[in-house]
Design an enzyme around this catalytic site. Structure first.
Site, short mmCIF file in Angstrom:
data_model
loop_
_atom_site.label_atom_id
_atom_site.label_comp_id
_atom_site.label_asym_id
_atom_site.label_seq_id
_atom_site.Cartn_x
_atom_site.Cartn_y
_atom_site.Cartn_z
N LYS A 128 27.86 8.39 25.75
CA LYS A 128 28.74 8.83 24.66
C LYS A 128 27.90 9.45 23.55
O LYS A 128 27.69 8.87 22.48
CB LYS A 128 29.58 7.65 24.15
CG LYS A 128 30.77 7.39 25.07
CD LYS A 128 31.73 6.36 24.53
CE LYS A 128 32.74 6.90 23.56
NZ LYS A 128 33.79 7.74 24.17
N1 PMP Z 1 35.50 10.25 29.37
C1 PMP Z 1 35.22 10.57 28.10
C2 PMP Z 1 34.62 11.89 27.79
C3 PMP Z 1 35.50 9.65 27.07
O1 PMP Z 1 35.22 9.96 25.81
C4 PMP Z 1 36.08 8.41 27.40
C5 PMP Z 1 36.39 7.43 26.31
N2 PMP Z 1 35.29 6.63 26.01
C6 PMP Z 1 36.33 8.12 28.74
C7 PMP Z 1 36.04 9.07 29.71
C8 PMP Z 1 36.86 6.78 29.16
O2 PMP Z 1 35.85 5.82 29.01
P1 PMP Z 1 36.18 4.32 28.65
O3 PMP Z 1 37.11 3.85 29.69
O4 PMP Z 1 34.88 3.61 28.72
O5 PMP Z 1 36.78 4.32 27.31
#
Ligand code: PMP
Length: 296
Positions: A148
């Site tokens: 992230k």
């Molecule tokens: N892809 C992206 C680009 C994201 O920003 C997120 C949100 N964090 C997700 C997928 C989903 O990830 P998570 O389930 O860990 O929130």
């Protein structure tokens, strides 16, 4: 912010701060038993979120000057100081300090949000027209797609702007090979012939915790077969159902892609079942997954 509870309007830094190497996390805390009510909050899957924060920091060459426990304490204090008793989104942000890049700023903002989950929630069944973005998802040899890093979100923002300009509710990226990758802030799952399919990590997706939660539960707990595999654009158009999954987007059904309606009913049966189960899990109603909750 940097170890202190501070009012949002006073959480200021210089406009000269270098922001291009920042990282963040997106975490949610849900009300126990009923996500559409008020009450005691539990953070969902704190440990994998904080582990991913450390991995994002490591990839960007940053060191977080706090322990997991200190970050958890900061999160609890922030929620407490705000007096929140409805669902909360927590977004720790870390970036190098101007002039001393070996030191970082660490802030833990938190705010309330409206969930799409919960019985008969009209936000869940709202129509959502998505398009395949003309922007490709960043390749992980160009930017750290599996982490992230804020920089990745310029890619998402461009795709969202394009979608809004063209009158869609959101966008899906293809990866640099032309296979379905993910949404602009959520992973994607398609349902074909009763089976759930989701793209692999090598399709430049973020290593999503919600996706991992569903990979663990959908087959074991609901008996619905799940497969990780590449999805072509054509297979995606010809899916019976599709939904976005992520901490922010939770389980969000998709009505159509490029104006081609998916399947015969909306939201589809499998999407409904998965969303109901996910709601129970985050609300602490599934005994065996209570270990995924951390009290605030
Ligand atoms: N892809 C992206 C680009 C994201 O920003 C997120 C949100 N964090 C997700 C997928 C989903 O990830 P998570 O389930 O860990 O929130």
């Amino acid at each position: 912010m940097n170890g202190e509870i501070i009012e949002t309007e006073k959480a200021l830094v210089s406009a000269m701060e270098p922001i291009h190497l920042g990282i963040f996390e997106g975490i949610k805390a849900y009300v126990e038993n009923d996500v559409n009510s008020r009450g005691v909050l539990n953070i969902f899957r704190w440990k994998p979120h904080v582990d991913r924060l450390w991995r994002s920091a490591a990839v960007c060459g940053m060191k977080i000057p706090y322990t997991d426990e200190e970050l958890l304490e900061a999160t609890r204090k922030t929620i407490g100081a705000n007096g929140f008793d409805t669902n909360v989104y927590i977004q720790p942000r870390i970036w190098p300090r101007a002039g001393t890049p070996e030191k970082v700023h660490v802030i833990v903002p938190a705010w309330t949000f409206e969930t799409v989950l919960g019985k008969d929630n009209p936000r869940f069944s709202k129509n959502r027209r998505l398009m395949i973005s003309s922007w490709r998802r960043i390749a992980s040899d160009a930017l750290p797609a599996q982490t992230k890093a804020w920089a990745n979100y310029a890619n998402s923002a461009l795709a969202m702007r394009e979608a809004e300009r063209l009158g869609y509710d959101g966008a899906i990226f293809l990866d640099n090979r032309g296979f379905v990758s993910e949404g602009t802030g959520a992973c994607i799952m398609a349902v074909r012939n009763g089976k759930v399919i989701t793209p692999p990590v090598t399709a430049s997706i973020l290593e999503s915790i919600t996706r991992e939660t569903l990979l663990k539960t959908v087959s074991d707990d609901l008996g619905i077969p799940v497969e990780v595999g590449d999805i072509s654009r054509v297979e995606f158009y010809a899916s019976d159902e599709a939904f976005l999954c992520g901490t922010g987007w939770e389980i969000t059904p998709i009505t159509s892609i490029d104006d081609l309606p998916l399947g015969k009913e909306y939201p589809g049966t499998v999407t409904n079942r998965i969303a109901e189960y996910y709601t129970d899990v985050v609300a602490g109603k599934v005994e065996k997954h209570k270990e995924w909750l951390t009290s605030v």
